[in-house]
Design a protein around this motif. Structure first.
Motif, PDB file in Angstrom:
ATOM      1  N   PHE A 176       6.521   1.726   0.975  1.00 23.78           N
ATOM      2  CA  PHE A 176       6.045   2.571   0.249  1.00 23.78           C
ATOM      3  C   PHE A 176       4.355   2.697   0.129  1.00 23.78           C
ATOM      4  N   LYS A 182      13.945   5.483   9.080  1.00 23.48           N
ATOM      5  CA  LYS A 182      14.490   6.179   8.171  1.00 23.48           C
ATOM      6  C   LYS A 182      14.379   7.681   8.168  1.00 23.48           C
ATOM      7  N   LYS A 220       8.728   6.496  -8.577  1.00 26.27           N
ATOM      8  CA  LYS A 220       9.983   6.330  -8.062  1.00 26.27           C
ATOM      9  C   LYS A 220       9.882   5.391  -6.743  1.00 26.27           C
ATOM     10  N   SER A 221       8.775   5.421  -6.367  1.00 26.45           N
ATOM     11  CA  SER A 221       8.648   4.468  -4.927  1.00 26.45           C
ATOM     12  C   SER A 221       9.421   5.337  -3.736  1.00 26.45           C
ATOM     13  N   CYS A 222       9.394   6.533  -3.830  1.00 22.71           N
ATOM     14  CA  CYS A 222      10.135   7.173  -2.833  1.00 22.71           C
ATOM     15  C   CYS A 222       9.395   8.381  -2.214  1.00 22.71           C
ATOM     16  N   GLN A 231      15.833  15.922  -0.617  1.00 22.81           N
ATOM     17  CA  GLN A 231      16.411  14.832   0.084  1.00 22.81           C
ATOM     18  C   GLN A 231      15.489  13.490  -0.235  1.00 22.81           C
ATOM     19  N   GLU A 232      16.051  12.496  -0.990  1.00 24.55           N
ATOM     20  CA  GLU A 232      15.160  11.477  -1.293  1.00 24.55           C
ATOM     21  C   GLU A 232      15.153  10.493  -0.371  1.00 24.55           C
ATOM     22  N   ILE A 233      14.091   9.646   0.117  1.00 21.72           N
ATOM     23  CA  ILE A 233      14.154   8.641   1.072  1.00 21.72           C
ATOM     24  C   ILE A 233      13.763   7.469   0.527  1.00 21.72           C
ATOM     25  N   ASP A 234      14.585   6.464   0.335  1.00 24.36           N
ATOM     26  CA  ASP A 234      14.042   5.350  -0.654  1.00 24.36           C
ATOM     27  C   ASP A 234      13.452   4.359   0.394  1.00 24.36           C
ATOM     28  N   LEU A 235      12.287   3.640  -0.135  1.00 25.16           N
ATOM     29  CA  LEU A 235      11.474   2.893   0.491  1.00 25.16           C
ATOM     30  C   LEU A 235      11.400   1.751  -0.134  1.00 25.16           C
ATOM     31  N   THR A 236      11.045   0.558   0.504  1.00 28.36           N
ATOM     32  CA  THR A 236      10.720  -0.830   0.236  1.00 28.36           C
ATOM     33  C   THR A 236       9.499  -0.644  -0.565  1.00 28.36           C
ATOM     34  N   ARG A 237       9.024  -1.560  -1.248  1.00 27.40           N
ATOM     35  CA  ARG A 237       7.660  -1.801  -2.020  1.00 27.40           C
ATOM     36  C   ARG A 237       6.560  -1.541  -0.748  1.00 27.40           C
TER      37      ARG A 237
END
Length: 231
Positions: A155, A201, A137-139, A146-152
């Motif tokens: 990540f 973040k 999920k690249s996170c 708690q999910e932290i979304d990251l750019t490619r």
């Protein structure tokens, strides 16, 4: 330091209160009114039964406290006031114990509870302060949910730091790992900017288990209290 609240509508004269007040491991506060916000910061709440604070009043307070708090509650019973039936009611309403023993006995009971409080706090903090990396999920998931979304690129950088957590990772290691197709001199400023975005973040996360420490002129260290690799 343990926080203990002593709820009484009169000035306590019993030996147990005197022992507790002199204990340097405890911060004892005499409470005249029960406030949920204050109760929540306590490790133990002791309620002293008396003519001034009788059965009915204590029941009302127990009901109110247990709606919003799981603090340990001990009732220091007044032999002239309490009966077996009232003790059963106290327990059913959420009291953790009713005591009228000698001061030394009650002191040991409280100390045993505080040991449990310490262990529970450590376990709770260890469970909460955790993170896991999710490649598919690249996170990154922190504090269990708690999910932290990251750019490619973010990540990729975090994956490199994660695989060498608690070790120094150089600017070159990160740069070559993220911009693998780039040739030539390492562009340190690109690495710094990328790490800066990642930090922002995680700084926004309450009780974040992740800390990116700068190693001057060399790179970074990913410091974490608890981690696990998923996948």
């Amino acid at each position: 330091m343990y926080n203990i609240g002593y709820f009484s509508l009169r000035t306590p004269q019993n030996e147990y209160y005197k022992i507790l007040k002199s204990d340097q491991q405890c911060s004892l506060e005499l409470i005249e009114t029960v406030c949920i916000e204050e109760v929540d910061r306590l490790d133990i709440l002791i309620i002293e039964e008396s003519k001034e604070l009788n059965f009915t009043s204590i029941c009302e307070h127990l009901l109110e406290i247990r709606k919003k708090s799981d603090v340990y509650i001990l009732i220091l019973a007044d032999p002239e006031q309490t009966i077996f039936t009232s003790q059963m009611v106290y327990l059913k309403l959420g009291a953790d114990g009713i005591y009228s023993e000698e001061a030394d006995v009650l002191d040991l009971i409280v100390k045993n509870i505080l040991k449990r409080v310490k262990k529970e706090t450590i376990k709770k903090n260890m469970k909460r302060a955790s993170f896991e990396i999710i490649p598919e999920k690249s996170c990154i998931v922190v504090n269990e949910n708690q999910e932290i979304d990251l750019t490619r690129q973010e990540f990729l950088a975090m994956s490199i730091l994660f695989n060498k957590r608690d070790q120094t990772v150089t600017y070159e290691d990160i740069y070559r790992g993220v911009w693998s197709k780039q040739t030539g001199e390492v562009q340190k400023n690109r690495v710094c900017n990328l790490v800066s975005h990642i930090r922002k973040k995680f700084d926004a996360v309450k009780e974040s288990p992740i800390r990116l420490k700068t190693v001057r002129s060399i790179g970074y260290i990913l410091e974490s209290s608890s981690s696990k690799n998923e996948g």
